[in-house]
Enzyme design. Structure first.
Site, PDB file in Angstrom:
ATOM      1  N   HIS A 269       0.857  -1.188   0.000  1.00 46.92           N
ATOM      2  CA  HIS A 269       0.000   0.000   0.000  1.00 46.92           C
ATOM      3  C   HIS A 269       0.891   1.236   0.000  1.00 46.92           C
ATOM      4  O   HIS A 269       1.681   1.456   0.925  1.00 46.92           O
ATOM      5  CB  HIS A 269      -0.901  -0.001   1.233  1.00 46.92           C
ATOM      6  CG  HIS A 269      -1.767   1.217   1.338  1.00 46.92           C
ATOM      7  ND1 HIS A 269      -2.744   1.516   0.430  1.00 46.92           N
ATOM      8  CD2 HIS A 269      -1.781   2.227   2.243  1.00 46.92           C
ATOM      9  CE1 HIS A 269      -3.346   2.649   0.771  1.00 46.92           C
ATOM     10  NE2 HIS A 269      -2.763   3.099   1.871  1.00 46.92           N
TER      11      HIS A 269
ATOM     12  N   GLY B  30       2.888   4.887   4.212  1.00 42.73           N
ATOM     13  CA  GLY B  30       2.321   5.563   5.374  1.00 42.73           C
ATOM     14  C   GLY B  30       0.877   5.146   5.559  1.00 42.73           C
ATOM     15  O   GLY B  30       0.260   4.548   4.672  1.00 42.73           O
TER      16      GLY B  30
ATOM     17  N   SER C 228      -3.182   5.157   5.933  1.00 45.87           N
ATOM     18  CA  SER C 228      -4.218   5.727   5.076  1.00 45.87           C
ATOM     19  C   SER C 228      -4.612   7.113   5.576  1.00 45.87           C
ATOM     20  O   SER C 228      -4.819   7.318   6.777  1.00 45.87           O
ATOM     21  CB  SER C 228      -5.441   4.805   5.059  1.00 45.87           C
ATOM     22  OG  SER C 228      -6.443   5.318   4.226  1.00 45.87           O
TER      23      SER C 228
ATOM     24  N   LYS D  58      -0.341  10.772   1.172  1.00 42.26           N
ATOM     25  CA  LYS D  58       0.562  10.237   0.134  1.00 42.26           C
ATOM     26  C   LYS D  58       0.133  10.691  -1.267  1.00 42.26           C
ATOM     27  O   LYS D  58       0.957  11.129  -2.071  1.00 42.26           O
ATOM     28  CB  LYS D  58       0.582   8.705   0.213  1.00 42.26           C
ATOM     29  CG  LYS D  58       1.071   8.144   1.532  1.00 42.26           C
ATOM     30  CD  LYS D  58       1.148   6.642   1.513  1.00 42.26           C
ATOM     31  CE  LYS D  58      -0.199   5.973   1.344  1.00 42.26           C
ATOM     32  NZ  LYS D  58      -1.099   6.219   2.492  1.00 42.26           N
TER      33      LYS D  58
ATOM     34  N   ASP E 208      -2.022   4.083  -4.467  1.00 44.49           N
ATOM     35  CA  ASP E 208      -2.825   3.226  -3.586  1.00 44.49           C
ATOM     36  C   ASP E 208      -2.254   1.817  -3.441  1.00 44.49           C
ATOM     37  O   ASP E 208      -1.992   1.362  -2.335  1.00 44.49           O
ATOM     38  CB  ASP E 208      -4.279   3.154  -4.049  1.00 44.49           C
ATOM     39  CG  ASP E 208      -5.162   2.482  -3.008  1.00 44.49           C
ATOM     40  OD1 ASP E 208      -5.150   2.948  -1.847  1.00 44.49           O
ATOM     41  OD2 ASP E 208      -5.836   1.497  -3.333  1.00 44.49           O
TER      42      ASP E 208
ATOM     43  N   GLU F  26      -6.147   8.925  -6.486  1.00 45.99           N
ATOM     44  CA  GLU F  26      -7.316   9.216  -5.644  1.00 45.99           C
ATOM     45  C   GLU F  26      -6.994  10.370  -4.700  1.00 45.99           C
ATOM     46  O   GLU F  26      -6.065  10.284  -3.897  1.00 45.99           O
ATOM     47  CB  GLU F  26      -7.719   7.990  -4.828  1.00 45.99           C
ATOM     48  CG  GLU F  26      -8.920   8.263  -3.920  1.00 45.99           C
ATOM     49  CD  GLU F  26      -9.087   7.236  -2.815  1.00 45.99           C
ATOM     50  OE1 GLU F  26      -9.914   7.458  -1.919  1.00 45.99           O
ATOM     51  OE2 GLU F  26      -8.363   6.215  -2.834  1.00 45.99           O
TER      52      GLU F  26
ATOM     53  N   ARG G 202      18.252  13.756  12.834  1.00 44.74           N
ATOM     54  CA  ARG G 202      18.468  15.128  12.378  1.00 44.74           C
ATOM     55  C   ARG G 202      19.728  15.283  11.531  1.00 44.74           C
ATOM     56  O   ARG G 202      19.938  16.327  10.911  1.00 44.74           O
ATOM     57  CB  ARG G 202      18.544  16.068  13.594  1.00 44.74           C
ATOM     58  CG  ARG G 202      17.271  16.069  14.418  1.00 44.74           C
ATOM     59  CD  ARG G 202      17.347  17.052  15.572  1.00 44.74           C
ATOM     60  NE  ARG G 202      17.508  18.432  15.108  1.00 44.74           N
ATOM     61  CZ  ARG G 202      17.584  19.468  15.935  1.00 44.74           C
ATOM     62  NH1 ARG G 202      17.512  19.280  17.247  1.00 44.74           N
ATOM     63  NH2 ARG G 202      17.742  20.686  15.453  1.00 44.74           N
TER      64      ARG G 202
END
Length: 311
Positions: free
Chosen positions: A138, A153, A155, A159, A177, A202, A243
């Site tokens: 995904h 990441g 839903s 993204k 997706d 989407e 960092r």
């Protein structure tokens, strides 16, 4: 792993069926191609029957010189129950003994106008891609400055919105997706979209948009080798994020380890620019220029000078 049948190969390469029509549903399990020269000469001890068998000018010419009984015997052995298909190249005349054996055993016997070497290379590339180990992830896959960047990441993290902004900046969408990932070679993963989702993006509030229709053919790609994974997550104030960039996190997909960057998301951060720069920085690292290591070396040098005047 995909299923490939003789019919798939016939349609893909325009092969003409000469015998064994009932066997066109046979599955092809190996991407290796065999040229059974020794077998035509009578040596079947190590016959790789589970491969596609290609007969070229050498094999057919030698076969035509054999006595009729030898032709029948070797044709029957070539058409074993495990043989997925036999292809005669150069559009050469197919020996009737081979046609009879293929029809009897229902082994698809086909012909092609292509040269044996050319067809062998094309078949190998096609089968290696289709039969490669596959998984689905995904996420969103983009071509950013020539690098295949997989954005993952939870839903709703944003993204697709990041992908839309990157496409507007001139980068190319591969999949949204759901990304199908194939292990096509050692340390080589290639991602592509499922056929249903090809070229589609989407965006919550807008729905489904066709990237090719809106931005043109230059905004999409059908597949791309994956080089970098960027995982987006909501900013966690309790977590310490890298960092400097000295530590490199890896994620294993199938049999290949890929570099993964975890990028926190919170209001005010331009995620598209961060993803874009992350791809550029990763490319620089591949070229041997690592800003984090250079900074660390400078820092260590400065500390050494302060602690030891003679440094």
């Amino acid at each position: 792993m995909d299923h490939v049948t003789v019919k798939d190969v016939m349609e893909r390469f325009g092969l003409e069926l000469s015998a064994g029509a009932e066997g066109i549903g046979r599955h092809i399990a190996s991407s290796d191609i065999s040229r059974p020269g020794l077998e035509v000469a009578g040596f079947f001890e190590y016959y790789p029957a589970n491969r596609i068998q290609l007969l070229g000018k050498s094999e057919i010419s030698f076969f035509s010189m054999l006595p009729r009984l030898d032709k029948m015997e070797r044709a029957r052995k070539l058409c074993s129950p495990d043989t997925p298909m036999i292809v005669v190249c150069h559009s050469m005349r197919i020996p009737p003994e081979l046609v009879a054996a293929a029809e009897e055993e229902q082994v698809p016997l086909l012909s092609s106008p292509m040269t044996t070497t050319k067809l062998s290379n094309k078949l190998s590339d096609f089968l290696e891609n289709r039969l490669a180990p596959m998984t689905a992830v995904h996420g969103v896959l983009l071509d950013i400055y020539g690098l295949g960047v997989l954005i993952t990441g939870k839903s709703g993290i944003g993204k697709s919105e990041v992908a839309l902004d990157l496409v507007k900046r001139g980068h190319r969408l591969v999949a949204d997706d759901m990304v199908e990932i194939r292990q096509v070679a050692e340390d080589t993963l290639v991602g592509n979209p499922p056929e249903l989702l090809r070229h589609l993006l989407e965006i919550r509030g807008l729905g489904i948009i066709d990237v090719q229709m809106l931005f043109g053919a230059s905004a999409i790609r059908d597949f791309k080798r994956i080089t970098l994974i960027i995982d987006l997550e909501l900013w966690d104030p309790e977590r310490t994020y890298d960092r400097l960039g000295l530590e490199e996190e890896k994620l294993k997909i199938l049999d290949t380890e890929l570099t993964r960057l975890t990028v926190p998301v919170r209001p005010g951060r331009n995620m598209s620019s961060i993803v874009e720069v992350a791809a550029m920085n990763h490319r620089m690292k591949q070229m041997g220029m690592n800003a984090a290591e250079q900074f660390s070396d400078r820092l260590n040098d400065m500390i050494g000078r302060e602690q030891d005047p003679s440094y």
